[in-house]
Scaffold this motif. Sequence first.
Motif, PDB file in Angstrom:
ATOM      1  N   LEU A  30       2.063  42.882  36.299  1.00 41.70           N
ATOM      2  CA  LEU A  30       2.420  42.943  37.726  1.00 41.70           C
ATOM      3  C   LEU A  30       3.665  43.814  37.872  1.00 41.70           C
ATOM      4  O   LEU A  30       3.729  44.697  38.725  1.00 41.70           O
ATOM      5  N   VAL A  31       4.659  43.564  37.029  1.00 42.85           N
ATOM      6  CA  VAL A  31       5.787  44.503  36.872  1.00 42.85           C
ATOM      7  C   VAL A  31       5.541  45.190  35.529  1.00 42.85           C
ATOM      8  O   VAL A  31       5.348  44.526  34.511  1.00 42.85           O
ATOM      9  N   LYS A  32       5.508  46.506  35.566  1.00 42.81           N
ATOM     10  CA  LYS A  32       4.995  47.270  34.422  1.00 42.81           C
ATOM     11  C   LYS A  32       6.039  47.586  33.363  1.00 42.81           C
ATOM     12  O   LYS A  32       7.194  47.897  33.680  1.00 42.81           O
ATOM     13  N   TYR A  33       5.583  47.554  32.140  1.00 40.85           N
ATOM     14  CA  TYR A  33       6.366  48.037  30.982  1.00 40.85           C
ATOM     15  C   TYR A  33       5.986  49.502  30.792  1.00 40.85           C
ATOM     16  O   TYR A  33       4.825  49.825  30.539  1.00 40.85           O
ATOM     17  N   TRP A  34       6.955  50.385  30.939  1.00 46.63           N
ATOM     18  CA  TRP A  34       6.662  51.809  30.737  1.00 46.63           C
ATOM     19  C   TRP A  34       7.945  52.470  30.238  1.00 46.63           C
ATOM     20  O   TRP A  34       8.873  52.697  31.017  1.00 46.63           O
ATOM     21  N   GLY A  35       7.992  52.742  28.968  1.00 45.44           N
ATOM     22  CA  GLY A  35       9.206  53.266  28.335  1.00 45.44           C
ATOM     23  C   GLY A  35       9.664  52.269  27.289  1.00 45.44           C
ATOM     24  O   GLY A  35       9.698  51.069  27.557  1.00 45.44           O
ATOM     25  N   LYS A  36       9.934  52.792  26.083  1.00 49.22           N
ATOM     26  CA  LYS A  36      10.363  51.859  25.027  1.00 49.22           C
ATOM     27  C   LYS A  36      11.375  52.518  24.105  1.00 49.22           C
ATOM     28  O   LYS A  36      11.461  53.746  24.029  1.00 49.22           O
ATOM     29  N   PRO A  45      12.119  44.911  31.540  1.00 50.19           N
ATOM     30  CA  PRO A  45      11.308  43.699  31.466  1.00 50.19           C
ATOM     31  C   PRO A  45      10.025  43.838  32.283  1.00 50.19           C
ATOM     32  O   PRO A  45       9.970  44.632  33.228  1.00 50.19           O
ATOM     33  N   SER A  46       9.012  43.062  31.904  1.00 47.70           N
ATOM     34  CA  SER A  46       7.725  43.115  32.609  1.00 47.70           C
ATOM     35  C   SER A  46       7.171  41.697  32.740  1.00 47.70           C
ATOM     36  O   SER A  46       7.674  40.764  32.109  1.00 47.70           O
ATOM     37  N   ILE A  47       6.121  41.581  33.548  1.00 52.35           N
ATOM     38  CA  ILE A  47       5.468  40.268  33.701  1.00 52.35           C
ATOM     39  C   ILE A  47       3.984  40.511  33.950  1.00 52.35           C
ATOM     40  O   ILE A  47       3.610  41.507  34.577  1.00 52.35           O
ATOM     41  N   SER A  48       3.149  39.603  33.420  1.00 51.41           N
ATOM     42  CA  SER A  48       1.707  39.814  33.586  1.00 51.41           C
ATOM     43  C   SER A  48       0.958  38.514  33.792  1.00 51.41           C
ATOM     44  O   SER A  48       1.416  37.440  33.403  1.00 51.41           O
ATOM     45  N   PHE A  49      -0.209  38.653  34.414  1.00 51.95           N
ATOM     46  CA  PHE A  49      -1.195  37.586  34.447  1.00 51.95           C
ATOM     47  C   PHE A  49      -1.990  37.705  33.151  1.00 51.95           C
ATOM     48  O   PHE A  49      -2.436  38.809  32.790  1.00 51.95           O
ATOM     49  N   THR A  50      -2.184  36.596  32.483  1.00 50.61           N
ATOM     50  CA  THR A  50      -3.084  36.577  31.338  1.00 50.61           C
ATOM     51  C   THR A  50      -4.500  36.536  31.900  1.00 50.61           C
ATOM     52  O   THR A  50      -4.760  35.812  32.863  1.00 50.61           O
ATOM     53  N   GLN A 241      14.871  49.219  38.813  1.00 45.77           N
ATOM     54  CA  GLN A 241      13.931  48.689  39.813  1.00 45.77           C
ATOM     55  C   GLN A 241      13.060  47.562  39.236  1.00 45.77           C
ATOM     56  O   GLN A 241      12.766  46.578  39.920  1.00 45.77           O
ATOM     57  N   ALA A 242      12.671  47.693  37.968  1.00 43.87           N
ATOM     58  CA  ALA A 242      11.844  46.643  37.349  1.00 43.87           C
ATOM     59  C   ALA A 242      12.621  45.327  37.309  1.00 43.87           C
ATOM     60  O   ALA A 242      12.062  44.261  37.606  1.00 43.87           O
ATOM     61  N   HIS A 243      13.919  45.404  36.966  1.00 47.65           N
ATOM     62  CA  HIS A 243      14.752  44.188  36.975  1.00 47.65           C
ATOM     63  C   HIS A 243      14.785  43.588  38.382  1.00 47.65           C
ATOM     64  O   HIS A 243      14.636  42.378  38.560  1.00 47.65           O
ATOM     65  N   GLN A 244      14.969  44.462  39.375  1.00 53.38           N
ATOM     66  CA  GLN A 244      15.053  43.978  40.764  1.00 53.38           C
ATOM     67  C   GLN A 244      13.728  43.352  41.198  1.00 53.38           C
ATOM     68  O   GLN A 244      13.710  42.321  41.873  1.00 53.38           O
ATOM     69  N   ASN A 245      12.634  43.981  40.806  1.00 56.34           N
ATOM     70  CA  ASN A 245      11.334  43.439  41.216  1.00 56.34           C
ATOM     71  C   ASN A 245      11.076  42.068  40.603  1.00 56.34           C
ATOM     72  O   ASN A 245      10.440  41.212  41.230  1.00 56.34           O
ATOM     73  N   LEU A 246      11.576  41.856  39.390  1.00 62.77           N
ATOM     74  CA  LEU A 246      11.432  40.513  38.804  1.00 62.77           C
ATOM     75  C   LEU A 246      12.256  39.492  39.579  1.00 62.77           C
ATOM     76  O   LEU A 246      11.837  38.350  39.755  1.00 62.77           O
ATOM     77  N   GLU A 263       3.321  43.609  48.129  1.00 63.08           N
ATOM     78  CA  GLU A 263       4.258  44.735  48.244  1.00 63.08           C
ATOM     79  C   GLU A 263       4.825  45.130  46.875  1.00 63.08           C
ATOM     80  O   GLU A 263       4.885  46.315  46.535  1.00 63.08           O
ATOM     81  N   ILE A 264       5.199  44.136  46.089  1.00 62.34           N
ATOM     82  CA  ILE A 264       5.790  44.436  44.779  1.00 62.34           C
ATOM     83  C   ILE A 264       4.734  44.984  43.814  1.00 62.34           C
ATOM     84  O   ILE A 264       4.940  45.988  43.130  1.00 62.34           O
ATOM     85  N   VAL A 265       3.577  44.320  43.791  1.00 58.60           N
ATOM     86  CA  VAL A 265       2.556  44.679  42.801  1.00 58.60           C
ATOM     87  C   VAL A 265       1.993  46.085  43.050  1.00 58.60           C
ATOM     88  O   VAL A 265       1.832  46.887  42.118  1.00 58.60           O
ATOM     89  N   GLU A 266       1.718  46.410  44.302  1.00 55.91           N
ATOM     90  CA  GLU A 266       1.171  47.747  44.583  1.00 55.91           C
ATOM     91  C   GLU A 266       2.236  48.803  44.339  1.00 55.91           C
ATOM     92  O   GLU A 266       1.947  49.888  43.799  1.00 55.91           O
ATOM     93  N   SER A 267       3.473  48.510  44.714  1.00 52.28           N
ATOM     94  CA  SER A 267       4.546  49.480  44.477  1.00 52.28           C
ATOM     95  C   SER A 267       4.735  49.727  42.975  1.00 52.28           C
ATOM     96  O   SER A 267       4.909  50.866  42.536  1.00 52.28           O
ATOM     97  N   GLU A 268       4.648  48.659  42.182  1.00 48.30           N
ATOM     98  CA  GLU A 268       4.776  48.807  40.727  1.00 48.30           C
ATOM     99  C   GLU A 268       3.672  49.718  40.168  1.00 48.30           C
ATOM    100  O   GLU A 268       3.924  50.564  39.315  1.00 48.30           O
ATOM    101  N   ALA A 269       2.446  49.510  40.651  1.00 49.48           N
ATOM    102  CA  ALA A 269       1.318  50.314  40.159  1.00 49.48           C
ATOM    103  C   ALA A 269       1.536  51.789  40.476  1.00 49.48           C
ATOM    104  O   ALA A 269       1.373  52.666  39.618  1.00 49.48           O
TER     105      ALA A 269
END
Length: 364
Positions: A30-36, A45-50, A241-246, A263-269
């Motif tokens: 839902l909040v994406k991991y992109w960059g490592k 940080p990121s978060i997901s639905f299993t 922004q990822a921190h803020q979205n969490l 709003e958060i999920v579509e913006s993240e995508a």
Amino acid sequence: MIQKDFLPNQYSDLPAEGKVTWKAPSNIALVKYWGKRENQIPANPSISFTLDACATTTSVTFSKKENDSGFSFDLFLDGKPKADFKPKIQTFFERVSDYVPFITSYHFKIETSNSFPHSSGIASSASGMAALSLCLMDIERQLDATMEQGFFNKKASFLARLGSGSACRSIEGCLIQWGMHSDIPESSDLFGIKYPFKVDSVFKNFHDTILLVHKGAKQVSSSVGHNLMHDHPYAENRFRQAHQNLDKLKVVFTEGDLEGFIEIVESEALTLHAMMMTSNPYFILMKPDTLEIINKIWDFRKRTQVPICFTLDAGANVHVLYPEAVKEQAIQFIQNELVAHCENGHYICDRIGKGARKLVQNIQ
Ligand code: PMV
């Protein structure tokens, strides 16, 4: 916990042979991991639905080798030898061998299969690396009977992360957070944790219908994409922004705020794909049908007020997310208006799942 907490004590007796089987699901961020950073440490940080239906089942048959040098394994996908997967497993073994040193003592037969069609554009790395890590942890648990379940899950997630970052979110359900965040206690860059805050029941039985827009291989792999975040002009803002979205999601989950969620999920995508489009070199993974679907979802939502939204992973396929309460309307809309944009009309009905499970051998 820190890295060295995952180093094992001396093993006592290694069993001569055995077999373990695990089924691990995929997940959708839902909040994406992109960059490592190095060692699969996420830049944000990121978060997901299993998920539930999209899963990999892996059996590992192990037998003691004569000597302890190097890695020895055979790999089968759907019963057939799969030589082109071997380098990835070899790299994974190299990365995890300090933490599961018994792997040099055995020859492994790894048999794996996915619930979703092979070339569906759905990445099997998250579920695949999670299932394999769980098999290794199951073997380690046989060597250390005192191992607690909490540690078992954490270390499985830790190992899976070393195989493929997002795989660390595929051990447990239903909402998994990965990556250090100052307001999320116990959050870690090393492994995923169960989301520790209140989650309204509306988010507990969400559906994810995956529209298979493009089944071919991606032009740019995730690892190349992650690396392009290193010199990316917008990287620092994106990570912030990822921190803020969490932070925002915490309120959304507590209050059951579907509008805020959308709003958060579509913006993240779209931000994920914006990062790709503004990388150097730039690239686009969406297809014309991806955009058609997005526009139709926006139009349908506006017309009907049905809380249905989309997210994307690193590809052209669209994940359509909606709560249980609007399932009938959502499925009807998908069939009437969106399926036409799928390659050969193919889509997969998935939903939030409870996480990986051990299978009794030979019964799958
Ligand atoms: O786990 P990787 O390295 O394949 O990266 C996954 C990246 C995304 O799927 C795009 C986002 C995510 O958080 O899952």
